[in-house]
Design an enzyme around this catalytic site. Structure first.
Site, PDB file in Angstrom:
ATOM      1  CB  VAL A   1      -2.761   8.596  -0.537  1.00 15.88           C
ATOM      2  CG1 VAL A   1      -3.493   7.794   0.931  1.00 15.88           C
ATOM      3  CG2 VAL A   1      -3.749   9.921  -0.858  1.00 15.88           C
ATOM      4  CB  SER A   2       0.176   6.702   4.820  1.00 14.50           C
ATOM      5  OG  SER A   2       0.687   7.972   4.651  1.00 14.50           O
ATOM      6  CB  ALA A   3       1.236   1.776   2.390  1.00  8.85           C
TER       7      ALA A   3
ATOM      8  CD  GLN B   1      -3.809   5.762   4.654  1.00  5.79           C
ATOM      9  OE1 GLN B   1      -4.498   4.982   4.986  1.00  5.79           O
ATOM     10  NE2 GLN B   1      -4.408   7.142   4.518  1.00  5.79           N
TER      11      GLN B   1
END
Length: 413
Positions: A73-75, A79
């Site tokens: 889950v990207s930072a 996002q």
């Protein structure tokens, strides 16, 4: 802690995270702020604590057998940055390539009930987790599809927006074909080893950039995978990473360290906290043999002192190589320089330093480069002026708008 207390704590942490993103200028629109306040990020981070889920950091969700991250889950700041770039609106049809669930939920908030979000991934585990998390969080209307991102999702095309949330080396024609005319593609595109999140607008058969931001992403798997090549020097102490152009004879560098070295200072200074990402791109577009230098922290002898030890701009010319370095001027400022090895080290160091000076003079205060993407079947000589990077499917062009006044404005008729 009770479920009610957990929920209250999650809402508090989520509010604090969004406040930080707004204060830092990462979130700039009311729409993106509202989406971030609405979506419970912790529901897409099973196994993480609430504090971890709402920290400004990525959340690793899967590693390969070597411990390398292949899904995350990207930072939140990345996002938010990309969603601001993409400019999603109510009623839009959107494709996300590279799934995790959380970003798709944010997009679902932005396009509303009249829009449609499809998220795809090549990994069955990732798809199953994304589908489960989206359903549990109340976003079952998002289409979750198992597919290789290289192919897009033709059955749900065309799309007003395509967002790629994995690092891409190339842009397949399917992505362009599945966009509406005037639609946009936001993609973390790797060029000469440097990744920028670029939003492109479709103009006929090609794409033109409208924004570019520094970022980093897990690399794409499947048909779109492209690995850098690594040239190791001095018993693996120093590595040179090549994204496109591998040296014709890499063995020529074997004697570079014994053949001589040179250092040239540019006179160009930068604040210690000041970003200089356009300098990296300028060097990548003006120096043949561009690569990135890294130093093994466990083997570091201090022989090389690059601007950073993970990915410093460097260049190889036959028997010689040079890299970007800095030296302190005072507590807040450093000066750029070039350090070279090889029999012709002096000349190569001078050329690298001159390009730093050129960037400082002509482009440092400018708008930065423009990017465009053209079908691979178009001959390179027919493309607009600028660096042409030829990839598997497309040509990527990088051009630098002039910041110099026109001749007539200078009174030079």
């Amino acid at each position: 802690m009770s479920e009610v207390a957990d929920s209250a704590r999650a809402e508090q942490l989520r509010g604090g995270l969004v406040d930080e993103l707004v204060t830092d200028g990462v979130i700039t629109s009311r729409e993106v702020e509202t989406a971030f306040r609405a979506v419970p990020r912790h529901l897409f981070a099973p196994g993480a604590t609430l504090e971890e889920a709402y920290a400004q950091d990525r959340l690793v969700t899967k590693r390969d057998e070597h411990g390398i991250t292949i899904s995350s889950v990207s930072a939140p700041q990345i996002q938010a940055m990309m969603l601001e770039q993409a400019e999603l609106g109510s009623g839009m049809r959107v494709l996300e390539i590279g799934s995790g669930g959380y970003n798709a939920a944010l997009m679902a908030e932005l396009v509303g009930p009249d829009g449609e979000v499809t998220t795809i991934d090549i990994d069955p585990d990732v798809v199953d987790r994304a589908r489960r998390c989206l359903n549990e969080a109340g976003y079952s209307r998002v289409n979750v599809v198992l597919a290789d991102g290289e192919q897009g999702c033709a059955e749900r095309a065309p799309f007003d927006r395509i967002m790629v949330t994995v690092g891409a080396w190339d842009i397949p024609s399917t992505w362009v074909d599945q966009l509406t005319e005037g639609g946009s593609l936001t993609v973390p595109l790797r060029m000469r080893g440097l990744t920028r999140s670029i939003t492109f607008t479709r103009v006929g058969d090609h794409l033109e950039s409208r924004s570019a931001k520094v970022c980093g992403f897990v690399a794409m798997q499947g048909a779109g995978e492209h690995r850098e090549r690594l040239l190791l020097l001095r018993d693996k102490e120093i590595g040179l990473r090549f994204d496109d152009d591998w040296p014709a004879d890499p063995d020529l560098l074997n004697g570079a360290f014994e053949a001589g070295q040179a250092q040239v200072w540019s006179g160009v200074t930068v604040g210690r906290r000041e970003p200089f990402d356009t300098l990296q791109l300028w060097l990548a577009t003006t120096l043949d043999g561009f690569c990135l230098l890294s130093v093994d922290k466990d083997l570091d002898s201090g022989l090389v002192r690059p601007v950073n030890r993970i990915a410093a701009p460097a260049v190889v010319e036959g028997t010689d190589f040079a890299y970007l370095t800095v030296r302190g001027v005072d507590e807040t400022t450093v000066e750029f320089g070039a350090h070279a090895f090889g029999p012709a080290a002096s000349g190569l160091a001078k050329r690298l330093a001159e390009q730093v000076q050129s960037w400082d003079r002509d482009h440092r205060a400018g708008p930065g480069p423009r990017f465009a993407v053209y079908p691979g079947h178009i001959p390179a000589e027919r493309l607009p002026a600028g660096l042409v990077i030829t990839k598997r499917h497309v040509h990527v062009t990088i051009s630098w708008p002039s910041t110099q006044p026109a001749a007539a404005e200078q009174g030079d008729l």
